[in-house]
Design an enzyme around this catalytic site. Structure first.
Site, PDB file in Angstrom:
ATOM      1  N   THR B 184       0.836  -1.154  -0.201  1.00 26.60           N
ATOM      2  CA  THR B 184      -0.138  -0.048  -0.070  1.00 26.60           C
ATOM      3  C   THR B 184       1.091   1.251  -0.005  1.00 26.60           C
ATOM      4  O   THR B 184       1.940   1.110   0.471  1.00 26.60           O
ATOM      5  CB  THR B 184      -0.921   0.031   1.434  1.00 26.60           C
ATOM      6  OG1 THR B 184      -1.751  -1.080   1.202  1.00 26.60           O
ATOM      7  CG2 THR B 184      -1.797   1.201   1.330  1.00 26.60           C
ATOM      8  N   ARG B 212     -13.301  -8.400  -1.110  1.00 25.76           N
ATOM      9  CA  ARG B 212     -12.712  -7.958   0.234  1.00 25.76           C
ATOM     10  C   ARG B 212     -11.989  -6.597   0.233  1.00 25.76           C
ATOM     11  O   ARG B 212     -11.446  -6.187  -0.776  1.00 25.76           O
ATOM     12  CB  ARG B 212     -11.587  -8.954   0.447  1.00 25.76           C
ATOM     13  CG  ARG B 212     -10.577  -8.805   1.661  1.00 25.76           C
ATOM     14  CD  ARG B 212      -9.390  -8.077   1.419  1.00 25.76           C
ATOM     15  NE  ARG B 212      -8.627  -7.931   2.809  1.00 25.76           N
ATOM     16  CZ  ARG B 212      -7.542  -7.042   2.794  1.00 25.76           C
ATOM     17  NH1 ARG B 212      -7.247  -6.754   1.696  1.00 25.76           N
ATOM     18  NH2 ARG B 212      -6.902  -7.098   3.944  1.00 25.76           N
ATOM     19  N   VAL B 213     -12.282  -5.683   1.073  1.00 23.12           N
ATOM     20  CA  VAL B 213     -11.656  -4.576   1.521  1.00 23.12           C
ATOM     21  C   VAL B 213     -11.168  -4.452   2.716  1.00 23.12           C
ATOM     22  O   VAL B 213     -11.670  -5.106   3.805  1.00 23.12           O
ATOM     23  CB  VAL B 213     -12.848  -3.472   1.448  1.00 23.12           C
ATOM     24  CG1 VAL B 213     -12.261  -2.113   1.752  1.00 23.12           C
ATOM     25  CG2 VAL B 213     -13.638  -3.555   0.028  1.00 23.12           C
ATOM     26  N   GLY B 214      -9.763  -4.082   2.909  1.00 20.48           N
ATOM     27  CA  GLY B 214      -8.932  -3.959   3.853  1.00 20.48           C
ATOM     28  C   GLY B 214      -8.981  -2.620   4.440  1.00 20.48           C
ATOM     29  O   GLY B 214     -10.075  -1.896   4.414  1.00 20.48           O
ATOM     30  N   ASP B 215      -8.163  -2.220   5.209  1.00 21.85           N
ATOM     31  CA  ASP B 215      -8.072  -0.976   6.097  1.00 21.85           C
ATOM     32  C   ASP B 215      -7.984   0.213   5.146  1.00 21.85           C
ATOM     33  O   ASP B 215      -8.712   1.324   5.563  1.00 21.85           O
ATOM     34  CB  ASP B 215      -6.911  -0.960   7.024  1.00 21.85           C
ATOM     35  CG  ASP B 215      -5.675  -0.692   6.214  1.00 21.85           C
ATOM     36  OD1 ASP B 215      -5.201  -1.820   5.763  1.00 21.85           O
ATOM     37  OD2 ASP B 215      -4.665   0.016   6.384  1.00 21.85           O
ATOM     38  N   THR B 244      -0.125   1.150   6.694  1.00 23.29           N
ATOM     39  CA  THR B 244      -0.074   0.167   5.915  1.00 23.29           C
ATOM     40  C   THR B 244       0.211  -1.365   6.709  1.00 23.29           C
ATOM     41  O   THR B 244       0.867  -1.099   7.685  1.00 23.29           O
ATOM     42  CB  THR B 244       1.149   0.282   4.849  1.00 23.29           C
ATOM     43  OG1 THR B 244       1.459  -0.843   4.007  1.00 23.29           O
ATOM     44  CG2 THR B 244       2.616   0.649   5.611  1.00 23.29           C
ATOM     45  N   GLY B 245       0.175  -2.632   6.190  1.00 24.67           N
ATOM     46  CA  GLY B 245       0.321  -3.467   6.759  1.00 24.67           C
ATOM     47  C   GLY B 245      -0.899  -4.864   6.425  1.00 24.67           C
ATOM     48  O   GLY B 245      -1.446  -4.808   5.551  1.00 24.67           O
ATOM     49  N   GLY B 247      -4.434  -5.512   6.927  1.00 28.81           N
ATOM     50  CA  GLY B 247      -5.391  -4.759   6.815  1.00 28.81           C
ATOM     51  C   GLY B 247      -6.601  -5.071   7.867  1.00 28.81           C
ATOM     52  O   GLY B 247      -6.864  -4.033   8.494  1.00 28.81           O
TER      53      GLY B 247
END
Lengths: 218, 340
Positions: B184, B212-215, B244-245, B247
């Protein structure tokens, strides 16, 4: 201070059925729906059910009540679709991290909170959106319903009107909606083990055409 | 305390290109990409450009660099699509509320951060997802690109393989991905007017399940900015953070909100300590892995617990700092201790 039973830790449930200018003629329906969800979920808590099951039950009942803008009784978006969002979460005994499951813009599912629960159970992804959310639901045993099954009253009429038009999409589809939001539903519970859980479900903001139509009907 | 040029308030930019086990053979590309974004965006700040334009420029450059997992160089999800997330936000002068624009699971757009900017400009909806996000982009003058234009190297090969298969979908599409996240990109800037802005963009986890949605596009998780009212701290102090990382861990912890909270409740210790405390809390509460960058009226900071994080900082009080190793971080800390 609460009149606490000194031998038993505090437990209970709090729910809501939407914060907006709820019209007088809808007040009783709202109270009835809240009462139904409250009675059922409190009984579960009394019987020792865990908070996660309890909030899921409460929100499922509210989703099924047409007067709330969640599940059945949701609003169409500006291009005639019903897109639903839901989230559910808990922190298990002896854990600090929450387990969360959520969906957004999920179409053709009667009880989005149950799909959110499946997401939580998988303990991996936290949020599925759109088509992917629907695919996930199908992959996890949920059946797609017809859009009409989610609609009541004026929304159902509007949907049938739109179906007869050739083209839903227009520039206006992305104009800022001037219609205020309606009744998202939610529940938070703490069970006899002191475990907490929360669940929320919504059909989102209705679009401006709805408001004008509503005023014409009055 | 800061050796401040008493005639000029603090301004600058901090950027990152992903917190993960960046392999040795990709280190130089990462540093080059960070350097390019840093140089260009710092020049804009020097010329008086506003923070919102600056972070958008920085992230656009990083989206276009194939080595970062954002825009070009993103990863395919488990059914052969490229779904992108991005967020951008600012708090305008004399305002307290942020303006935010974001997109998630957006397909066939080269620069999602620019679509996020259009969402922000509309000043109404904050988040568009999936098909609706793509419709919004088209309605706002963006052209759809071919999926291949977003892919490079192995991902491009994989895409061509999948195209020849009849059926993408399988039960495995929703199996939890065992591949860790990648790079990211993010930027936080404070301009000569003291205005703050943040931008984040990602292609998400390789082979992620569709939808799928992350942070990254979620407020308080992937990005967060805040202006403190007179009663909390001094009038108009701002802080912003990008993450970042992994999520899901960053969502559970609302990591960028956490950075700002740690700063708010421990202002004396400064922004660097706030980022370290946020990463510690991430570890302790959810065993999370990731990195955060932050900048504000009084300084900047970064912290990560992954093997590497590509980063760059340039302000009116520090020469450019570019790094990727924890040891680079130590040099940065020595630097920042002498100025703050």
């Amino acid at each position: 201070m609460a009149e606490e039973n000194k031998e038993e830790a505090f437990w209970g449930i709090i729910i809501h059925g939407g914060a907006w200018a709820i019209p007088d003629d809808l007040v009783q329906e709202h109270l009835n729906g809240i009462n139904k969800a409250l009675e059922n979920s409190f009984k579960l808590l009394e019987n020792g059910e865990n908070a996660l099951e309890v909030v899921q039950t409460a929100v499922t009942i509210l989703e099924n009540e047409p007067c709330f803008d969640a599940g059945k009784g949701s609003f169409l978006n500006s291009i005639g679709q019903v897109e639903l969002d839901a989230i559910i979460a808990t922190i298990e005994t002896n854990k600090i991290a929450p387990k969360i499951g959520s969906v957004a813009a999920l179409q053709r599912i009667k009880n989005p909170i149950q799909v959110a629960r499946s997401v939580l159970n998988q303990n991996s992804t936290i949020l599925y959106v759109g088509e992917g959310a629907q695919l996930f639901a199908i992959n996890n045993g949920f059946e797609l319903c017809q859009v009409e099954e989610l609609l009541v009253g004026r929304e159902l009429e509007r949907f049938n009107e739109l179906k007869s038009q050739l083209n839903f999409q227009s520039k206006d589809a992305f104009a800022p909606p001037i219609v205020p939001p309606r009744g998202t539903v939610g529940a938070v519970a703490i069970d006899k083990n002191g475990t907490i859980a929360v669940a929320v479900s919504t059909g989102g903001t209705p679009k401006k055409v709805i408001l004008f139509y509503y005023y014409f009907i009055i | 305390m800061a050796e401040e040029n008493k005639e000029e308030a603090f301004w600058g930019i901090i950027i990152h290109g992903g917190a993960w086990a960046i392999p040795d053979d990709l280190v130089q590309e990462h540093l080059n990409g960070i350097n390019k974004a840093l140089e260009n965006s710092f020049k804009l700040l020097e010329n008086g450009e506003n923070a919102l334009e600056v972070v958008q420029t920085a992230v656009t450059i990083l989206e276009n660099e194939p080595c970062f997992d954002a825009g070009k160089g993103s990863f395919l999800n488990s059914i052969g699509q490229v779904e992108l997330d991005a967020i951008i936000a600012t708090i305008e002068t004399n305002k307290i509320a942020p303006k935010i624009g974001s997109v998630a699971a957006l397909q066939r757009i080269k620069n999602p951060i620019q679509v996020a900017r259009s969402v922000l400009n509309q000043n109404s909806t904050i988040l568009y997802v999936g098909e609706g996000a793509q419709l919004f982009a088209i309605n706002n003058g963006f052209e759809l690109c071919q999926v291949e234009e977003l892919l490079v190297g192995r991902e491009l090969e994989r895409f061509n393989e999948l195209k020849s298969q009849l059926n993408f979908q399988s039960k495995d599409a929703f199996a939890p991905p065992i591949v860790p996240p990648r790079g990211t990109v993010g930027a936080v800037a404070i301009d000569k007017n003291g205005t703050i802005a943040v931008a984040v963009s990602t292609g998400g986890t390789p082979k992620k399940p569709p939808g799928r949605v992350g942070d990254s596009p979620l407020w308080g998780a992937g990005a967060y900015i805040k202006k403190f009212k007179k009663t909390e701290l001094k009038n108009g102090i701002v802080i912003g953070s990008a993450a970042t990382g992994y999520g899901e861990d960053l969502i559970k912890n609302l990591i960028t909100r956490s950075v700002c909270d740690h700063f708010q409740y421990n202002q004396q210790q400064g922004i660097q300590i706030a980022t370290e405390n946020a990463i510690k809390e991430l570890e302790e509460t959810v065993q999370g892995l990731g990195g955060v960058i932050a900048i504000g009226s009084n300084g900047f900071g970064l912290s990560f617990n992954t093997p590497r994080m590509a980063f760059g900082i340039c302000t009116n009080q520090t020469k450019p700092i570019i790094g990727i190793e924890k040891t680079d971080l130590q040099n940065f800390l020595i630097n920042s201790k002498t100025t703050f």
